[in-house]
Design a protein around this motif. Structure first.
Motif, PDB file in Angstrom:
ATOM      1  N   ALA A 124      57.635 -16.664  -1.546  1.00  0.00           N
ATOM      2  CA  ALA A 124      56.528 -15.845  -2.043  1.00  0.00           C
ATOM      3  C   ALA A 124      56.000 -16.242  -3.492  1.00  0.00           C
ATOM      4  O   ALA A 124      54.919 -16.110  -3.847  1.00  0.00           O
ATOM      5  CB  ALA A 124      56.752 -14.225  -2.057  1.00  0.00           C
ATOM      6  N   CYS A 125      57.037 -16.412  -4.142  1.00  0.00           N
ATOM      7  CA  CYS A 125      56.809 -16.863  -5.643  1.00  0.00           C
ATOM      8  C   CYS A 125      55.898 -18.111  -5.698  1.00  0.00           C
ATOM      9  O   CYS A 125      55.085 -18.568  -6.556  1.00  0.00           O
ATOM     10  CB  CYS A 125      58.065 -17.002  -6.399  1.00  0.00           C
ATOM     11  N   GLU A 126      56.446 -19.242  -4.760  1.00  0.00           N
ATOM     12  CA  GLU A 126      55.639 -20.453  -4.827  1.00  0.00           C
ATOM     13  C   GLU A 126      54.259 -20.223  -4.358  1.00  0.00           C
ATOM     14  O   GLU A 126      53.420 -21.165  -4.810  1.00  0.00           O
ATOM     15  CB  GLU A 126      56.305 -21.401  -3.714  1.00  0.00           C
ATOM     16  N   ALA A 127      53.919 -19.243  -3.290  1.00  0.00           N
ATOM     17  CA  ALA A 127      52.526 -18.963  -2.992  1.00  0.00           C
ATOM     18  C   ALA A 127      51.993 -18.112  -4.044  1.00  0.00           C
ATOM     19  O   ALA A 127      50.558 -17.812  -3.543  1.00  0.00           O
ATOM     20  CB  ALA A 127      52.741 -18.094  -1.762  1.00  0.00           C
ATOM     21  N   GLY A 128      52.277 -17.889  -5.276  1.00  0.00           N
ATOM     22  CA  GLY A 128      51.696 -17.206  -5.954  1.00  0.00           C
ATOM     23  C   GLY A 128      51.609 -15.686  -5.841  1.00  0.00           C
ATOM     24  O   GLY A 128      50.811 -14.824  -6.592  1.00  0.00           O
TER      25      GLY A 128
END
Length: 483
Positions: A124-128
């Motif tokens: 989720a963090c990598e997906a913004g």
């Protein structure tokens, strides 16, 4: 920004430990107003998933954009919950990666089994996307650290689901411990005494379920996620996965992480301990489960010991507490919202000290407020706070898992640190005796004493223990070695 297709996302998964670049949300870098709509995916629809859905349904301008669970049998009850609030039905999907493709999705709220918490946070963090992740935020210490670093790298708001961090009362108690009004804090004790009974979501004997084909509505491959492939049986789905090392962390990492978090919070300035040692066993008629249902873990913080006691069989309270915290000061004991001066049995009001930190309000609301403001400093339980508290649960379990079947000796508690460790062991033995359990040299495990290096988050000179700081991941559900 360009939108990354589902196919490309799958092809560039974390299995390769490569950086996955996914379009951020429209609001990922800007402050949002109260009238801006926040779109959130709730992942994991049993148990705590109901609370997640209920929390967001009660908020203005917050939309549940996706319901995510590999088990389609969970969908209708959440759809009914949404319908009762006269909100639009959310799409139901089995794979969170589909939701992460949505450039207009703001956040993911994670209530899955433990083994999915960190990986889903990382994705989720990598997906913004911002993240609310249930306790414990990790299944092991390595992936917890990677989740922290991913949150920092991508400037994400990540709240840990230890709701007591939103309590002014607990903040004030931490301020009392720091003030010295009651002398030094000698022992910060956490208790998790939960009687599981028989059947259902038991903490006692869960029996043995045969392997079989997964239900047609369950995508068992996705449910397994980072865990190694293994046969399906009905002691896994739902809830009793807590008692298997591949998916859960026993009750220390289930209910207990709340009390562990408070116990650490109440020790002034405490992060990682100098060492840990655990004692206990699984007392359940040789059932299928693996994690202990009686465990004492002692963490050395110098002049303060953190002692954590987990029990899964019927147990009497200790100082009026079953699931809670007890503080042992030089001047007396704080338990059950009362202060017991040294040598006295009658409780008095706890001396009042007001924390400089002003808390209060709902934990989910605090998360959404920070999603809008982009001010991570105002999070009540930032991901790093969660990482350390969850990590203590992992440390205690690692000591136990490296332990050996031993003859029971109360004096082992002195090895753990002090007389309080001995007392905890003696009370555990008495509790088990009352449950008809005798130590026979095979069912009592004395854990390995492990020294821990806070800077590197590794054990000193113990390769076996360090191997348990992470796990072997299953592609494509892989946590990278580093960020």
């Amino acid at each position: 920004m360009t939108r990354v297709s589902r196919r490309r996302f799958l092809q560039t998964s974390l299995a390769t430990a490569a950086t996955v670049t996914i379009a951020g949300t429209k609001s990922s870098a800007r402050v949002m107003g109260a009238n801006d709509r926040i779109r959130i995916a709730v992942a994991g629809l049993n148990g705590r998933g109901e609370s997640h859905v209920g929390a967001y349904l009660g908020m203005k301008n917050v939309e549940i954009a996706y319901l995510v669970d590999p088990d389609k049998r969970t969908y209708q009850k959440r759809l009914d919950q949404i319908a009762r609030k006269e909100r639009p039905a959310a799409p139901c999907i089995q794979d969170v990666r589909k939701a992460l493709e949505d450039k207009d999705l703001n956040a993911v709220s994670i209530a899955t089994p433990n083994h999915w918490h960190a990986l889903m946070t990382i994705w989720a963090c990598e997906a913004g996307k911002d993240v609310y992740v249930e306790k414990p935020c990790s299944h092991n210490i390595h992936e917890g650290r990677i989740a922290v670093e991913m949150a920092r790298k991508h400037k994400r708001v990540v709240q840990h689901g230890t709701q007591n961090r939103s309590s002014q009362g607990w903040a004030d108690l931490a301020a009392l411990a720091k003030s010295g009004k009651l002398g030094k804090l000698l022992v910060s004790r956490g208790l998790c005494y939960k009687d599981g009974g028989t059947g259902g979501s038991t903490r006692g004997d869960i029996g043995t379920k045969p392997t079989k084909a997964p239900p047609a509505d369950l995508d068992f491959n996705i449910w397994l996620g980072p865990a190694q492939e293994q046969p399906y049986h009905e002691n896994l789905v739902h809830y009793r996965w807590h008692w298997f090392w591949a998916f859960g962390n026993g009750d220390a990492g289930n209910q207990g992480v709340h009390e562990m978090d408070k116990a650490r919070w109440l020790i002034p300035g405490a992060t990682w301990p100098k060492s840990v040692i655990s004692f206990g066993g699984r007392y359940a008629n040789n059932d299928q489960a693996e994690t202990p249902n009686a465990l004492v873990s002692v963490f050395d913080y110098g002049e303060t010991q953190l002692i954590f006691e987990t029990r899964g069989l019927k147990s009497p309270a200790f100082r009026g507490q079953t699931v809670g915290n007890i503080l042992h000061f030089e001047e007396g004991v704080v338990a059950g919202a009362k202060f017991y001066p040294k040598g006295k049995d009658e409780g008095q009001p706890i001396p009042k000290v007001v924390s400089d930190v002003k808390l209060g309000g709902d934990h989910f609301t605090n998360f959404i407020d920070c999603v809008r403001s982009r001010d991570t400093a105002k999070l009540h339980a930032d991901i790093e706070v969660g990482h350390v508290s969850a990590g203590l649960c992992h440390l205690g379990n690692i000591s136990y898992r490296l332990g050996k079947a031993s003859s029971y000796e109360p004096k082992l508690g002195k090895i753990a640190g002090n007389e309080s460790g001995t007392d905890a062991l003696e009370r555990m033995a008495e509790h088990l005796k009352d449950s008809g359990i005798k130590f026979d040299g095979q069912n009592f495990f004395a854990g390995r004493k492990l020294d821990f290096d806070a800077k590197t988050e590794t054990f000193s000179k113990d390769s076996e223990a360090n191997a348990l700081l992470t796990r072997k991941y299953r592609a494509p559900f892989t946590v990278p070695d580093k960020v």
